[in-house]
Scaffold this active site. Structure first.
Site, mmCIF file in Angstrom:
data_model
loop_
_atom_site.group_PDB
_atom_site.id
_atom_site.type_symbol
_atom_site.label_atom_id
_atom_site.label_comp_id
_atom_site.label_asym_id
_atom_site.label_seq_id
_atom_site.Cartn_x
_atom_site.Cartn_y
_atom_site.Cartn_z
ATOM 1 C CG LEU A 107 -1.991 -1.125 1.232
ATOM 2 C CD1 LEU A 107 -2.957 -0.942 2.404
ATOM 3 C CD2 LEU A 107 -2.781 -1.219 -0.075
ATOM 4 C CG ASP A 153 4.822 2.067 -4.566
ATOM 5 O OD1 ASP A 153 4.101 1.603 -5.463
ATOM 6 O OD2 ASP A 153 5.117 1.442 -3.526
HETATM 7 O O1 PMV Z 1 5.314 -1.524 -3.332
HETATM 8 P P1 PMV Z 1 4.265 -2.450 -3.823
HETATM 9 O O2 PMV Z 1 4.263 -3.762 -3.143
HETATM 10 O O3 PMV Z 1 2.953 -1.808 -4.021
HETATM 11 O O4 PMV Z 1 4.720 -2.908 -5.312
HETATM 12 C C1 PMV Z 1 4.933 -1.998 -6.305
HETATM 13 C C2 PMV Z 1 4.582 -2.598 -7.584
HETATM 14 C C3 PMV Z 1 5.624 -3.433 -8.287
HETATM 15 O O5 PMV Z 1 5.259 -3.338 -9.664
HETATM 16 C C4 PMV Z 1 5.561 -4.877 -7.855
HETATM 17 C C5 PMV Z 1 7.044 -2.929 -8.095
HETATM 18 C C6 PMV Z 1 7.308 -1.572 -8.733
HETATM 19 O O6 PMV Z 1 8.360 -1.007 -8.433
HETATM 20 O O7 PMV Z 1 6.521 -1.102 -9.562
#
Ligand code: PMV
Length: 322
Positions: A107, A153
């Site tokens: 998240l 993110d």
């Molecule tokens: O941080 P998370 O678990 O929401 O994962 C991000 C999404 C991924 O595609 C798995 C990794 C990334 O850097 O985009």
């Protein structure tokens, strides 16, 4: 004087993992869960400190912290100070961070904590960083601990609105033709993004053709979802979420707990459901129409019954939600 700042959590609607390899993805902020940082100035003879309230730990402002969380916070502080042309020893700050975004659940907790800290520190020092720059600085912090993050993110938690994200290009606002509700279910199983990203990389090395095919298919699903969202075709969006989950399962990043929650949400009438974020634990999301209060409640109840450790709600496309 104390300066405070916040940043929301985020959920990936489409395209996780494939986005690491350049494919598009869609993410939305989760304003119901957020990180908050407060900064005040200490007397010059004191050393900066960072209090991680949820962990009950106090870290020095600089120097090797004993754990990943501390090193992450120290890195975020060093990066934002460098941006201001300062070294750690030039300031004496008391920084306090807390977050109700569950840690290591996909998240965006790390990105949100770093964004809140950097926002609060730069504002406190009198020169708040721009959104674009803040996103880059949070990305740099994530790189130190996650290896090769895609950037989705930091982009989503800093902008705080739904985004269409293609690595290497400027994020675009997501057009949503019809508001929707998301129900996020937490398996309660912590999962580190770098572990799931590494496992996909190993699969790609072991079986390049099949894995690249799955990643491309996920990218195509994200592109289809963008159109369906813009057209307000939520049935189609739900179906694409189900397809996306199947592909993530084939990639090997789902888990029995995630599959159980996804299945429970569909059984309770969600239009679609999938894991969200890195997977191998962490969270899933389910879709319903906005204002379908009974449906939202049914899905939320089904998730709790199926063992969800936490359930969070978010609206997308409503006035004020992006
Ligand atoms: O941080 P998370 O678990 O929401 O994962 C991000 C999404 C991924 O595609 C798995 C990794 C990334 O850097 O985009």
């Amino acid at each position: 004087m104390t300066t405070a700042a916040t940043a929301p959590g985020k959920a990936i609607l489409f395209g996780e993992h494939a986005v690491v390899y350049g494919h598009p993805a869609i993410a939305v902020p989760l304003p119901g869960v957020a990180a908050r940082a407060e900064v005040s100035t200490l007397t010059p003879c004191e050393d900066s400190r960072i209090v991680a309230q949820d962990l009950g730990r106090v870290y020095a402002g600089q120097g090797g912290a004993p754990d990943d969380e501390g090193r992450f916070l120290q890195a975020a502080l060093a990066i934002v100070l460098r941006e201001q042309g300062l070294a750690e020893q030039d300031v004496a700050l008391a920084i306090s961070v807390r977050s109700d975004i569950p840690i290591a659940r996909g998240l965006g907790s790390g990105a949100a904590v770093a964004a809140a800290l950097m926002r609060a520190v730069s504002t406190h020092l009198g020169s708040p960083v721009s959104e674009e720059r803040l996103s880059t600085l949070v990305f740099q912090t994530e790189q130190l601990l996650h290896g090769r993050p895609s950037g989705i993110d930091n982009t989503t938690v800093v902008l705080g609105r739904p985004v269409w994200f293609v690595p290497g290009t400027a994020p675009e606002p997501l057009a949503v033709g019809c508001p929707l509700s998301l129900i996020v279910g937490d398996t309660g199983v912590p999962s580190r993004t770098r572990d799931s990203v590494s496992s996909v990389r190993r699969r790609l090395e072991a079986d390049p053709q099949d894995t690249a095919g799955i990643l491309s298919a996920i990218g195509a699903i994200a592109a289809g979802a963008r159109q369906a969202l813009a057209a307000g075709r939520l049935d189609k969006v739900g179906q694409l979420m189900d397809d996306n989950h199947d592909h993530l399962k084939r990639l090997g990043v789902s888990s029995p707990e995630l599959d159980r929650l996804v299945c429970a949400a569909r059984g309770a009438g969600a239009l679609g459901a999938k894991l969200s974020g890195g997977g191998m634990g962490g969270c899933m999301i389910a879709l319903t129409r906005a204002h379908a209060t009974a449906q939202v409640a049914q899905v939320a109840q089904a998730l709790v019954k199926a063992g969800a450790a936490g359930v969070y709600l978010a609206s997308v496309g409503e006035k004020g939600t992006g």
